[in-house]
Design an enzyme around this catalytic site. Sequence first.
Site, PDB file in Angstrom:
ATOM      1  N   SER A   1       0.919  -1.308  -0.118  1.00  0.00           N
ATOM      2  CA  SER A   1      -0.012  -0.080   0.081  1.00  0.00           C
ATOM      3  C   SER A   1       0.752   1.256  -0.118  1.00  0.00           C
ATOM      4  CB  SER A   1      -1.015   0.005   1.141  1.00  0.00           C
ATOM      5  OG  SER A   1      -2.114   1.049   1.116  1.00  0.00           O
ATOM      6  N   ASN A   2       0.269   2.335   0.439  1.00  0.00           N
ATOM      7  CA  ASN A   2       1.131   3.735   0.517  1.00  0.00           C
ATOM      8  C   ASN A   2       0.580   4.623   1.514  1.00  0.00           C
ATOM      9  OD1 ASN A   2      -0.963   5.333  -0.798  1.00  0.00           O
ATOM     10  ND2 ASN A   2      -0.917   4.253  -2.479  1.00  0.00           N
ATOM     11  N   HIS A   3       1.325   5.826   1.594  1.00  0.00           N
ATOM     12  CA  HIS A   3       1.002   6.703   2.771  1.00  0.00           C
ATOM     13  C   HIS A   3      -0.126   7.509   2.469  1.00  0.00           C
ATOM     14  CE1 HIS A   3       4.067   5.461   5.300  1.00  0.00           C
ATOM     15  NE2 HIS A   3       5.209   5.668   4.148  1.00  0.00           N
ATOM     16  N   SER A   4      -1.125   7.419   1.564  1.00  0.00           N
ATOM     17  CA  SER A   4      -2.267   8.400   1.407  1.00  0.00           C
ATOM     18  C   SER A   4      -3.141   8.186   2.520  1.00  0.00           C
ATOM     19  CB  SER A   4      -2.907   7.833  -0.033  1.00  0.00           C
ATOM     20  OG  SER A   4      -4.154   8.696   0.063  1.00  0.00           O
TER      21      SER A   4
ATOM     22  N   ALA B   1      -4.758   7.546  -4.326  1.00  0.00           N
ATOM     23  CA  ALA B   1      -3.361   6.916  -4.664  1.00  0.00           C
ATOM     24  C   ALA B   1      -3.360   5.249  -5.034  1.00  0.00           C
ATOM     25  CB  ALA B   1      -2.597   7.250  -3.413  1.00  0.00           C
TER      26      ALA B   1
END
Length: 205
Positions: free
Chosen positions: A21-24, A88
């Site tokens: 995943s990502n930091h959004s 994102a």
Amino acid sequence: MKILITAGPTREKIDPVRFISNHSSGRMGYALAQAALDAGHKVTLISGPVSISAPEGADLINVISAAEMAESVKKHAPEAHAVIMCAAVADYRPAHPLDSKMKKQSGNLVLELERTEDILATLGKNKRPGQLLIGFAAETDDLEKNAVDKLRRKNLDWIAANAVSDGFGTLTNRVTLFHRSGKKTVLPLGRKSDVARDILKEVLS
Ligand code: C5P
């Protein structure tokens, strides 16, 4: 107007307990949804997993993966006057997600990743006349060049660009808007609620 907004990250399954995943944080997309509701629009908010609560009055659709987000966006986009893709979305997902937890082994692990669908590019290909398509570009390098490239490649009307350090996972953002005509609008650094209001004002005017 009916406005479709996406927000947050997606999660791409590795096995039942792990994902990519990502930091959004989802804050920019949720702020856009709130600003659109405040301006009297009807809002559908398609959201990846976030820890903030949705604005009251939005039709909230929760999704997890890029594939689920693609399916939901394609279902709701045809009736939207404007689509704002603030999510994102993961560009890659594990090619062979496992149904059982992966065991650790000695040595390194190589994970094969495959491309996800570029949802916004698909929308750009099938855009109906009069529909507004707005994308986001969060970049660490060459912000303007990368943003304008995306605007053209994905057939967008507007792209909202920010440096990753200015807006990713933060409470504030500094956004520059680029229009397909070449027009450039620099918005001041501000709380995401203020930036959201400024973005909507410009793209819907
Ligand atoms: O090319 P890049 O991923 O940086 O483009 C960002 C824009 O494209 C964002 O608006 C994002 O929501 C959208 N996007 C998408 N589907 C993907 C990847 C990005 O719709 N698989």
